[in-house]
Design a protein around this motif. Structure first.
Motif, PDB file in Angstrom:
ATOM      1  N   ASP A   1      50.170 -40.205 -53.345  1.00 63.66           N
ATOM      2  CA  ASP A   1      49.753 -39.017 -52.735  1.00 63.66           C
ATOM      3  C   ASP A   1      49.081 -38.044 -53.795  1.00 63.66           C
ATOM      4  O   ASP A   1      49.443 -37.826 -54.837  1.00 63.66           O
ATOM      5  CB  ASP A   1      50.665 -38.415 -51.893  1.00 63.66           C
ATOM      6  N   GLU A   2      47.829 -37.554 -53.471  1.00 59.29           N
ATOM      7  CA  GLU A   2      46.934 -36.561 -54.293  1.00 59.29           C
ATOM      8  C   GLU A   2      46.580 -35.334 -53.389  1.00 59.29           C
ATOM      9  O   GLU A   2      45.604 -35.789 -52.710  1.00 59.29           O
ATOM     10  CB  GLU A   2      46.086 -37.261 -55.270  1.00 59.29           C
ATOM     11  N   VAL A   3      47.239 -34.397 -53.190  1.00 58.67           N
ATOM     12  CA  VAL A   3      46.830 -33.415 -52.318  1.00 58.67           C
ATOM     13  C   VAL A   3      46.538 -32.153 -52.959  1.00 58.67           C
ATOM     14  O   VAL A   3      47.319 -31.563 -53.733  1.00 58.67           O
ATOM     15  CB  VAL A   3      48.007 -32.901 -51.231  1.00 58.67           C
ATOM     16  N   GLU A   4      45.237 -31.628 -52.913  1.00 59.80           N
ATOM     17  CA  GLU A   4      44.870 -30.439 -53.451  1.00 59.80           C
ATOM     18  C   GLU A   4      45.273 -29.144 -52.910  1.00 59.80           C
ATOM     19  O   GLU A   4      45.464 -29.359 -51.424  1.00 59.80           O
ATOM     20  CB  GLU A   4      43.274 -30.595 -53.435  1.00 59.80           C
TER      21      GLU A   4
ATOM     22  N   THR B   1      41.506 -38.855 -47.155  1.00 59.09           N
ATOM     23  CA  THR B   1      41.119 -40.608 -47.429  1.00 59.09           C
ATOM     24  C   THR B   1      42.627 -40.927 -47.443  1.00 59.09           C
ATOM     25  O   THR B   1      43.348 -40.602 -48.092  1.00 59.09           O
ATOM     26  CB  THR B   1      40.517 -40.902 -48.556  1.00 59.09           C
TER      27      THR B   1
ATOM     28  N   SER C   1      46.360 -28.252 -46.660  1.00 61.71           N
ATOM     29  CA  SER C   1      47.329 -28.956 -47.946  1.00 61.71           C
ATOM     30  C   SER C   1      48.715 -29.076 -47.212  1.00 61.71           C
ATOM     31  O   SER C   1      49.702 -29.928 -47.632  1.00 61.71           O
ATOM     32  CB  SER C   1      47.082 -27.875 -48.895  1.00 61.71           C
TER      33      SER C   1
ATOM     34  N   TYR D   1      47.107 -45.296 -50.718  1.00 66.80           N
ATOM     35  CA  TYR D   1      46.466 -44.132 -51.483  1.00 66.80           C
ATOM     36  C   TYR D   1      46.284 -43.003 -50.482  1.00 66.80           C
ATOM     37  O   TYR D   1      45.368 -43.246 -49.489  1.00 66.80           O
ATOM     38  CB  TYR D   1      45.284 -44.334 -52.179  1.00 66.80           C
TER      39      TYR D   1
ATOM     40  N   LYS E   1      44.962 -39.044 -49.998  1.00 65.50           N
ATOM     41  CA  LYS E   1      44.374 -38.045 -51.099  1.00 65.50           C
ATOM     42  C   LYS E   1      43.525 -37.051 -50.176  1.00 65.50           C
ATOM     43  O   LYS E   1      42.687 -37.475 -49.208  1.00 65.50           O
ATOM     44  CB  LYS E   1      43.279 -38.722 -51.999  1.00 65.50           C
TER      45      LYS E   1
ATOM     46  N   ALA F   1      40.957 -33.675 -50.892  1.00 63.73           N
ATOM     47  CA  ALA F   1      40.177 -32.932 -51.797  1.00 63.73           C
ATOM     48  C   ALA F   1      38.995 -32.260 -51.180  1.00 63.73           C
ATOM     49  O   ALA F   1      38.620 -32.576 -50.089  1.00 63.73           O
ATOM     50  CB  ALA F   1      39.762 -33.662 -52.921  1.00 63.73           C
TER      51      ALA F   1
END
Length: 410
Positions: free
Chosen positions: A293-296, A343, A270, A330, A332, A334
Protein backbone atom coordinates in the motif's frame (compact mmCIF):
# COMPACT_ATOMS: atom_id res chain seq x y z
CA UNK A 1 -46.55 -5.68 -20.22
CA UNK A 2 -44.19 -4.00 -22.69
CA UNK A 3 -46.60 -4.70 -25.56
CA UNK A 4 -49.41 -3.03 -23.63
CA UNK A 5 -47.15 -0.10 -22.82
CA UNK A 6 -46.16 0.21 -26.48
CA UNK A 7 -49.80 0.08 -27.58
CA UNK A 8 -50.71 2.73 -25.01
CA UNK A 9 -47.83 4.94 -26.21
CA UNK A 10 -49.00 4.65 -29.84
CA UNK A 11 -52.64 5.35 -28.91
CA UNK A 12 -51.71 8.45 -26.91
CA UNK A 13 -49.48 9.79 -29.71
CA UNK A 14 -52.08 9.05 -32.42
CA UNK A 15 -54.85 10.64 -30.33
CA UNK A 16 -52.71 13.74 -29.83
CA UNK A 17 -51.95 14.00 -33.57
CA UNK A 18 -55.60 13.33 -34.48
CA UNK A 19 -56.81 16.13 -32.20
CA UNK A 20 -54.30 18.54 -33.74
CA UNK A 21 -55.26 17.58 -37.31
CA UNK A 22 -58.98 17.82 -36.56
CA UNK A 23 -58.45 21.20 -34.94
CA UNK A 24 -56.40 22.56 -37.86
CA UNK A 25 -58.65 21.25 -40.63
CA UNK A 26 -61.76 22.14 -38.61
CA UNK A 27 -60.60 25.73 -38.22
CA UNK A 28 -59.73 25.99 -41.94
CA UNK A 29 -63.05 24.50 -43.08
CA UNK A 30 -65.09 26.57 -40.62
CA UNK A 31 -63.34 29.80 -41.56
CA UNK A 32 -63.94 29.10 -45.26
CA UNK A 33 -67.57 28.25 -44.57
CA UNK A 34 -68.11 31.45 -42.56
CA UNK A 35 -66.36 33.53 -45.24
CA UNK A 36 -68.49 32.00 -48.02
CA UNK A 37 -71.66 32.45 -45.97
CA UNK A 38 -70.92 36.15 -45.47
CA UNK A 39 -70.25 36.55 -49.21
CA UNK A 40 -73.61 34.96 -50.00
CA UNK A 41 -75.42 37.14 -47.46
CA UNK A 42 -73.81 40.27 -48.95
CA UNK A 43 -74.78 39.15 -52.46
CA UNK A 44 -78.40 38.55 -51.45
CA UNK A 45 -78.60 41.87 -49.63
CA UNK A 46 -77.08 43.76 -52.56
CA UNK A 47 -79.39 42.04 -55.04
CA UNK A 48 -82.47 43.07 -53.05
CA UNK A 49 -81.26 46.65 -52.66
CA UNK A 50 -80.70 47.08 -56.41
CA UNK A 51 -83.62 44.90 -57.50
CA UNK A 52 -84.26 45.80 -61.18
CA UNK A 53 -80.70 46.91 -61.99
CA UNK A 54 -78.76 45.07 -64.64
CA UNK A 55 -76.31 43.03 -62.53
CA UNK A 56 -74.25 41.98 -65.53
CA UNK A 57 -73.47 45.63 -66.26
CA UNK A 58 -73.37 47.14 -62.79
CA UNK A 59 -71.31 44.38 -61.17
CA UNK A 60 -69.40 42.81 -64.01
CA UNK A 61 -66.07 43.33 -62.20
CA UNK A 62 -67.25 42.22 -58.76
CA UNK A 63 -66.34 38.71 -57.68
CA UNK A 64 -69.55 38.50 -55.57
CA UNK A 65 -72.06 39.50 -58.25
CA UNK A 66 -70.55 38.51 -61.59
CA UNK A 67 -73.63 36.76 -62.98
CA UNK A 68 -74.30 34.88 -59.73
CA UNK A 69 -77.29 36.90 -58.49
CA UNK A 70 -80.78 37.58 -59.80
CA UNK A 71 -84.16 38.63 -58.40
CA UNK A 72 -87.57 37.08 -59.20
CA UNK A 73 -90.71 39.16 -58.58
CA UNK A 74 -94.05 37.58 -57.68
CA UNK A 75 -97.51 38.75 -56.71
CA UNK A 76 -98.96 38.23 -53.23
CA UNK A 77 -99.87 34.60 -54.16
CA UNK A 78 -96.30 33.76 -55.18
CA UNK A 79 -97.17 33.71 -58.87
CA UNK A 80 -94.25 34.57 -61.12
CA UNK A 81 -94.32 38.00 -62.73
CA UNK A 82 -90.85 39.06 -63.94
CA UNK A 83 -87.10 38.45 -63.48
CA UNK A 84 -84.47 41.16 -63.07
CA UNK A 85 -82.15 41.77 -65.99
CA UNK A 86 -79.13 39.50 -65.65
CA UNK A 87 -76.82 37.24 -67.60
CA UNK A 88 -78.99 34.33 -66.48
CA UNK A 89 -81.41 33.11 -69.13
CA UNK A 90 -84.30 32.04 -66.88
CA UNK A 91 -87.54 30.75 -68.36
CA UNK A 92 -90.84 31.51 -66.71
CA UNK A 93 -91.39 27.80 -65.88
CA UNK A 94 -88.00 27.61 -64.17
CA UNK A 95 -88.59 30.84 -62.26
CA UNK A 96 -92.00 29.60 -61.06
CA UNK A 97 -90.38 26.32 -59.97
CA UNK A 98 -87.79 28.23 -57.91
CA UNK A 99 -90.53 30.36 -56.34
CA UNK A 100 -92.53 27.25 -55.40
CA UNK A 101 -89.41 25.81 -53.79
CA UNK A 102 -89.13 28.73 -51.38
CA UNK A 103 -92.83 29.62 -50.97
CA UNK A 104 -93.38 27.74 -47.71
CA UNK A 105 -89.84 28.12 -46.38
CA UNK A 106 -88.24 30.72 -44.15
CA UNK A 107 -87.34 34.16 -45.48
CA UNK A 108 -83.65 33.23 -45.77
CA UNK A 109 -82.32 29.81 -46.63
CA UNK A 110 -80.47 27.46 -48.97
CA UNK A 111 -81.74 25.11 -51.66
CA UNK A 112 -78.94 22.56 -51.44
CA UNK A 113 -80.16 20.27 -54.23
CA UNK A 114 -80.63 23.17 -56.64
CA UNK A 115 -77.45 24.96 -55.59
CA UNK A 116 -79.05 28.30 -54.68
CA UNK A 117 -79.22 30.54 -51.62
CA UNK A 118 -82.27 32.81 -51.39
CA UNK A 119 -83.77 35.71 -49.46
CA UNK A 120 -87.39 36.93 -49.64
CA UNK A 121 -88.55 40.49 -49.19
CA UNK A 122 -92.15 41.77 -49.17
CA UNK A 123 -92.84 44.71 -51.56
CA UNK A 124 -95.82 47.04 -52.15
CA UNK A 125 -96.50 49.39 -55.05
CA UNK A 126 -93.08 48.64 -56.52
CA UNK A 127 -92.39 49.91 -60.04
CA UNK A 128 -90.15 47.25 -61.59
CA UNK A 129 -89.98 49.08 -64.96
CA UNK A 130 -92.12 51.31 -67.18
CA UNK A 131 -94.48 48.44 -68.00
CA UNK A 132 -94.62 46.56 -64.68
CA UNK A 133 -96.06 47.72 -61.33
CA UNK A 134 -96.43 45.30 -58.45
CA UNK A 135 -99.15 46.52 -56.01
CA UNK A 136 -98.33 43.82 -53.47
CA UNK A 137 -95.97 40.87 -53.71
CA UNK A 138 -92.50 39.54 -53.11
CA UNK A 139 -88.97 40.05 -54.38
CA UNK A 140 -86.90 36.87 -54.01
CA UNK A 141 -83.16 37.18 -54.51
CA UNK A 142 -81.18 34.09 -55.56
CA UNK A 143 -77.42 33.50 -55.52
CA UNK A 144 -75.79 30.55 -57.25
CA UNK A 145 -73.72 28.68 -54.64
CA UNK A 146 -73.03 25.51 -56.64
CA UNK A 147 -69.37 26.46 -57.14
CA UNK A 148 -69.01 27.19 -53.41
CA UNK A 149 -70.58 23.83 -52.58
CA UNK A 150 -68.26 22.01 -54.98
CA UNK A 151 -65.21 23.87 -53.62
CA UNK A 152 -66.22 23.10 -50.04
CA UNK A 153 -66.73 19.41 -50.86
CA UNK A 154 -63.37 19.27 -52.64
CA UNK A 155 -61.73 20.92 -49.63
CA UNK A 156 -63.31 18.34 -47.30
CA UNK A 157 -62.14 15.45 -49.51
CA UNK A 158 -58.61 16.88 -49.73
CA UNK A 159 -58.57 17.44 -45.97
CA UNK A 160 -59.62 13.83 -45.36
CA UNK A 161 -56.97 12.55 -47.80
CA UNK A 162 -54.21 14.70 -46.31
CA UNK A 163 -55.32 13.87 -42.77
CA UNK A 164 -55.37 10.12 -43.52
CA UNK A 165 -51.91 10.29 -45.12
CA UNK A 166 -50.49 12.25 -42.18
CA UNK A 167 -52.06 9.83 -39.69
CA UNK A 168 -50.60 6.86 -41.57
CA UNK A 169 -47.14 8.45 -41.57
CA UNK A 170 -47.43 9.29 -37.87
CA UNK A 171 -48.63 5.76 -37.12
CA UNK A 172 -45.51 4.31 -38.74
CA UNK A 173 -43.32 6.88 -36.96
CA UNK A 174 -45.04 6.22 -33.63
CA UNK A 175 -44.39 2.47 -33.99
CA UNK A 176 -40.70 3.19 -34.62
CA UNK A 177 -40.54 5.83 -31.86
CA UNK A 178 -42.31 3.57 -29.36
CA UNK A 179 -39.71 0.85 -29.84
CA UNK A 180 -36.92 3.40 -29.46
CA UNK A 181 -38.51 5.09 -26.44
CA UNK A 182 -39.30 1.80 -24.68
CA UNK A 183 -35.89 0.28 -25.30
CA UNK A 184 -34.50 1.50 -21.92
CA UNK A 185 -37.66 0.22 -20.22
CA UNK A 186 -37.24 -3.15 -21.93
CA UNK A 187 -33.61 -3.32 -20.85
CA UNK A 188 -34.55 -2.37 -17.29
CA UNK A 189 -37.32 -5.00 -17.31
CA UNK A 190 -34.92 -7.67 -18.56
CA UNK A 191 -32.40 -6.67 -15.90
CA UNK A 192 -35.08 -6.82 -13.23
CA UNK A 193 -36.15 -10.30 -14.31
CA UNK A 194 -32.53 -11.40 -14.38
CA UNK A 195 -31.99 -9.83 -10.95
CA UNK A 196 -34.95 -11.73 -9.48
CA UNK A 197 -33.80 -15.00 -11.07
CA UNK A 198 -30.21 -14.55 -9.85
CA UNK A 199 -31.34 -13.49 -6.38
CA UNK A 200 -33.57 -16.55 -6.12
CA UNK A 201 -30.68 -18.75 -7.17
CA UNK A 202 -28.27 -17.14 -4.69
CA UNK A 203 -30.75 -17.41 -1.80
CA UNK A 204 -31.62 -20.98 -2.67
CA UNK A 205 -28.13 -22.27 -1.88
CA UNK A 206 -27.83 -21.08 1.76
CA UNK A 207 -31.45 -22.04 2.42
CA UNK A 208 -30.79 -25.56 1.14
CA UNK A 209 -27.71 -25.88 3.40
CA UNK A 210 -29.61 -24.52 6.43
CA UNK A 211 -32.49 -26.95 5.88
CA UNK A 212 -30.13 -29.88 5.38
CA UNK A 213 -28.15 -29.05 8.55
CA UNK A 214 -31.41 -28.62 10.47
CA UNK A 215 -32.53 -32.09 9.39
CA UNK A 216 -29.20 -33.50 10.58
CA UNK A 217 -29.64 -31.82 13.97
CA UNK A 218 -33.18 -33.18 14.30
CA UNK A 219 -32.06 -36.68 13.42
CA UNK A 220 -29.19 -36.49 15.95
CA UNK A 221 -30.99 -34.61 18.69
CA UNK A 222 -29.83 -37.09 21.36
CA UNK A 223 -26.16 -36.46 20.68
CA UNK A 224 -24.07 -34.06 22.72
CA UNK A 225 -23.80 -30.35 21.93
CA UNK A 226 -20.10 -30.71 21.08
CA UNK A 227 -20.85 -33.25 18.34
CA UNK A 228 -23.56 -30.99 16.91
CA UNK A 229 -21.38 -27.89 16.94
CA UNK A 230 -20.24 -28.15 13.31
CA UNK A 231 -23.86 -28.28 12.07
CA UNK A 232 -24.79 -25.25 14.16
CA UNK A 233 -21.76 -23.34 12.89
CA UNK A 234 -22.69 -24.27 9.30
CA UNK A 235 -26.22 -22.94 9.82
CA UNK A 236 -24.87 -19.74 11.36
CA UNK A 237 -22.41 -19.27 8.50
CA UNK A 238 -25.06 -19.72 5.82
CA UNK A 239 -27.49 -17.46 7.70
CA UNK A 240 -24.86 -14.71 7.84
CA UNK A 241 -24.18 -15.19 4.15
CA UNK A 242 -27.90 -14.88 3.41
CA UNK A 243 -28.19 -11.77 5.60
CA UNK A 244 -25.32 -10.10 3.75
CA UNK A 245 -26.89 -10.98 0.41
CA UNK A 246 -30.26 -9.57 1.47
CA UNK A 247 -28.61 -6.38 2.79
CA UNK A 248 -26.81 -5.90 -0.51
CA UNK A 249 -29.99 -6.42 -2.51
CA UNK A 250 -31.87 -3.97 -0.28
CA UNK A 251 -29.11 -1.41 -0.80
CA UNK A 252 -29.39 -1.73 -4.58
CA UNK A 253 -33.21 -1.65 -4.48
CA UNK A 254 -33.24 1.50 -2.32
CA UNK A 255 -30.64 3.10 -4.55
CA UNK A 256 -32.77 2.34 -7.63
CA UNK A 257 -35.75 3.95 -5.92
CA UNK A 258 -33.63 6.97 -4.84
CA UNK A 259 -34.58 6.34 -1.22
CA UNK A 260 -31.05 6.42 0.19
CA UNK A 261 -30.32 9.68 1.97
CA UNK A 262 -26.63 10.56 1.83
CA UNK A 263 -25.13 13.20 4.07
CA UNK A 264 -22.05 14.66 2.40
CA UNK A 265 -19.23 16.39 4.24
CA UNK A 266 -15.49 16.94 3.95
CA UNK A 267 -13.60 13.86 5.09
CA UNK A 268 -10.04 12.53 4.97
CA UNK A 269 -9.72 10.02 2.15
CA UNK A 270 -6.19 9.21 3.35
CA UNK A 271 -7.48 8.12 6.78
CA UNK A 272 -10.31 6.11 5.21
CA UNK A 273 -7.85 4.25 2.96
CA UNK A 274 -5.49 3.58 5.89
CA UNK A 275 -8.25 2.11 8.06
CA UNK A 276 -9.53 0.00 5.14
CA UNK A 277 -6.13 -1.49 4.27
CA UNK A 278 -5.15 -2.32 7.88
CA UNK A 279 -7.50 -5.30 8.49
CA UNK A 280 -6.69 -6.81 5.08
CA UNK A 281 -2.96 -7.00 5.79
CA UNK A 282 -3.43 -9.97 8.14
CA UNK A 283 -5.87 -11.65 5.70
CA UNK A 284 -3.40 -11.21 2.83
CA UNK A 285 -0.56 -12.58 5.00
CA UNK A 286 -2.57 -15.72 5.85
CA UNK A 287 -3.33 -16.31 2.15
CA UNK A 288 0.29 -15.78 1.14
CA UNK A 289 -0.49 -12.58 -0.78
CA UNK A 290 1.79 -9.56 -0.72
CA UNK A 291 -0.29 -6.39 -0.03
CA UNK A 292 1.66 -3.25 -0.98
CA UNK A 293 0.00 0.00 0.00
CA UNK A 294 1.07 3.56 -0.79
CA UNK A 295 -1.25 6.20 0.66
CA UNK A 296 -0.51 9.89 0.29
CA UNK A 297 -1.38 11.88 3.41
CA UNK A 298 -3.74 14.84 3.85
CA UNK A 299 -6.01 14.09 0.89
CA UNK A 300 -9.55 15.22 1.54
CA UNK A 301 -12.75 14.75 -0.46
CA UNK A 302 -16.41 15.74 -0.13
CA UNK A 303 -18.57 12.68 0.45
CA UNK A 304 -20.11 10.19 2.85
CA UNK A 305 -17.40 8.57 4.96
CA UNK A 306 -19.34 5.36 5.58
CA UNK A 307 -20.08 4.76 1.91
CA UNK A 308 -16.55 5.66 0.80
CA UNK A 309 -15.25 3.10 3.27
CA UNK A 310 -17.68 0.50 1.91
CA UNK A 311 -16.56 1.35 -1.64
CA UNK A 312 -12.86 0.80 -0.89
CA UNK A 313 -13.52 -2.36 1.14
CA UNK A 314 -15.37 -3.89 -1.83
CA UNK A 315 -12.35 -3.45 -4.11
CA UNK A 316 -9.92 -4.75 -1.48
CA UNK A 317 -12.16 -7.74 -0.74
CA UNK A 318 -12.38 -8.55 -4.47
CA UNK A 319 -8.61 -8.23 -4.84
CA UNK A 320 -8.07 -10.68 -1.96
CA UNK A 321 -10.62 -13.16 -3.35
CA UNK A 322 -9.28 -13.20 -6.89
CA UNK A 323 -5.55 -13.13 -6.19
CA UNK A 324 -3.92 -16.58 -5.91
CA UNK A 325 -1.28 -17.49 -3.38
CA UNK A 326 2.03 -15.78 -4.18
CA UNK A 327 0.30 -12.91 -5.98
CA UNK A 328 0.55 -9.22 -5.19
CA UNK A 329 -1.97 -6.44 -4.52
CA UNK A 330 -0.95 -2.83 -5.17
CA UNK A 331 -3.03 -0.22 -3.35
CA UNK A 332 -2.16 3.39 -4.14
CA UNK A 333 -3.76 6.75 -3.31
CA UNK A 334 -2.20 9.89 -4.80
CA UNK A 335 -3.05 13.27 -6.25
CA UNK A 336 -2.76 13.55 -10.03
CA UNK A 337 -3.31 17.03 -11.49
CA UNK A 338 -4.58 18.10 -8.07
CA UNK A 339 -7.30 15.41 -8.07
CA UNK A 340 -7.34 12.28 -5.85
CA UNK A 341 -6.83 9.03 -7.75
CA UNK A 342 -7.09 5.59 -6.12
CA UNK A 343 -5.81 2.46 -7.90
CA UNK A 344 -6.12 -1.17 -6.79
CA UNK A 345 -4.24 -3.70 -8.91
CA UNK A 346 -3.94 -7.43 -8.26
CA UNK A 347 -1.56 -9.65 -10.23
CA UNK A 348 -2.27 -13.10 -11.68
CA UNK A 349 -5.90 -12.08 -12.28
CA UNK A 350 -7.17 -11.61 -15.81
CA UNK A 351 -10.60 -10.63 -17.15
CA UNK A 352 -11.18 -11.20 -20.89
CA UNK A 353 -12.27 -8.13 -22.95
CA UNK A 354 -15.72 -9.61 -23.63
CA UNK A 355 -16.34 -9.88 -19.86
CA UNK A 356 -14.65 -6.63 -18.83
CA UNK A 357 -17.64 -4.46 -19.79
CA UNK A 358 -19.96 -6.54 -17.60
CA UNK A 359 -17.99 -6.53 -14.33
CA UNK A 360 -20.21 -3.85 -12.72
CA UNK A 361 -23.46 -5.68 -13.56
CA UNK A 362 -25.42 -7.36 -10.80
CA UNK A 363 -24.68 -11.05 -10.10
CA UNK A 364 -22.10 -11.08 -12.90
CA UNK A 365 -19.09 -13.29 -12.35
CA UNK A 366 -16.44 -14.41 -14.80
CA UNK A 367 -16.72 -18.11 -14.09
CA UNK A 368 -14.57 -19.25 -17.01
CA UNK A 369 -11.39 -17.34 -16.11
CA UNK A 370 -11.65 -16.65 -12.38
CA UNK A 371 -10.97 -19.78 -10.40
CA UNK A 372 -11.05 -18.09 -6.99
CA UNK A 373 -14.72 -17.29 -6.71
CA UNK A 374 -16.58 -15.91 -3.73
CA UNK A 375 -19.62 -13.80 -2.93
CA UNK A 376 -22.79 -13.33 -4.92
CA UNK A 377 -21.53 -10.93 -7.57
CA UNK A 378 -23.14 -7.82 -6.09
CA UNK A 379 -20.04 -6.11 -4.69
CA UNK A 380 -18.90 -4.28 -7.82
CA UNK A 381 -22.48 -3.31 -8.65
CA UNK A 382 -22.80 -1.68 -5.22
CA UNK A 383 -19.41 -0.03 -5.71
CA UNK A 384 -20.62 1.38 -9.04
CA UNK A 385 -23.73 2.85 -7.39
CA UNK A 386 -21.71 4.46 -4.58
CA UNK A 387 -19.22 5.86 -7.10
CA UNK A 388 -22.06 7.29 -9.18
CA UNK A 389 -23.64 9.04 -6.17
CA UNK A 390 -20.21 10.55 -5.30
CA UNK A 391 -19.41 11.47 -8.94
CA UNK A 392 -16.39 9.17 -8.95
CA UNK A 393 -15.30 7.93 -12.37
CA UNK A 394 -14.66 4.17 -12.31
CA UNK A 395 -12.50 2.41 -14.89
CA UNK A 396 -11.03 -1.07 -15.14
CA UNK A 397 -8.26 -2.59 -17.24
CA UNK A 398 -7.01 -6.15 -17.35
CA UNK A 399 -3.84 -7.66 -18.75
CA UNK A 400 -2.57 -11.23 -18.55
CA UNK A 401 0.88 -10.05 -17.40
CA UNK A 402 0.01 -7.02 -15.25
CA UNK A 403 -3.27 -8.34 -13.83
CA UNK A 404 -6.47 -6.38 -13.22
CA UNK A 405 -6.50 -2.72 -12.16
CA UNK A 406 -9.44 -0.66 -10.92
CA UNK A 407 -9.06 3.15 -10.98
CA UNK A 408 -11.19 5.61 -9.03
CA UNK A 409 -10.95 9.24 -10.17
CA UNK A 410 -12.48 11.57 -7.57
Amino acid sequence: MLKKLQTKFILILMSFVSVILLSVFGIVCCSNYVHDKKDVERSLEMALRLKDKDFSISFGNSRNFNGNSFVIYTDSDYEYMITSRTVWNIYAEDAQSLIESVEHKEDVGVLKKLGFAYKKEKITNYQVNEDTLIPSGYAVAFVDISNMQSSFQRMLIISVQIGSSVLLVFFILSCILSKWALKPVEQAWDKQKQFVADASHELKTPLTVILADSDVLLNHSTESISSQKKWIESIQSEANRMRKLVENMLFLAKNDANRIEISMQNCSLSDICFHCVLPFESIAFEKGIDLIDEVEENIEVHGNESQLKQLILIFLDNAIKYTPKGGKIYFKLAKIQNKPVLTIRNTDSYIPPEDLKHVFERFYRVDKSRKYQGGAGLGLSIASQIAQSHKIKLSVTSDEKQGTEFTLNF
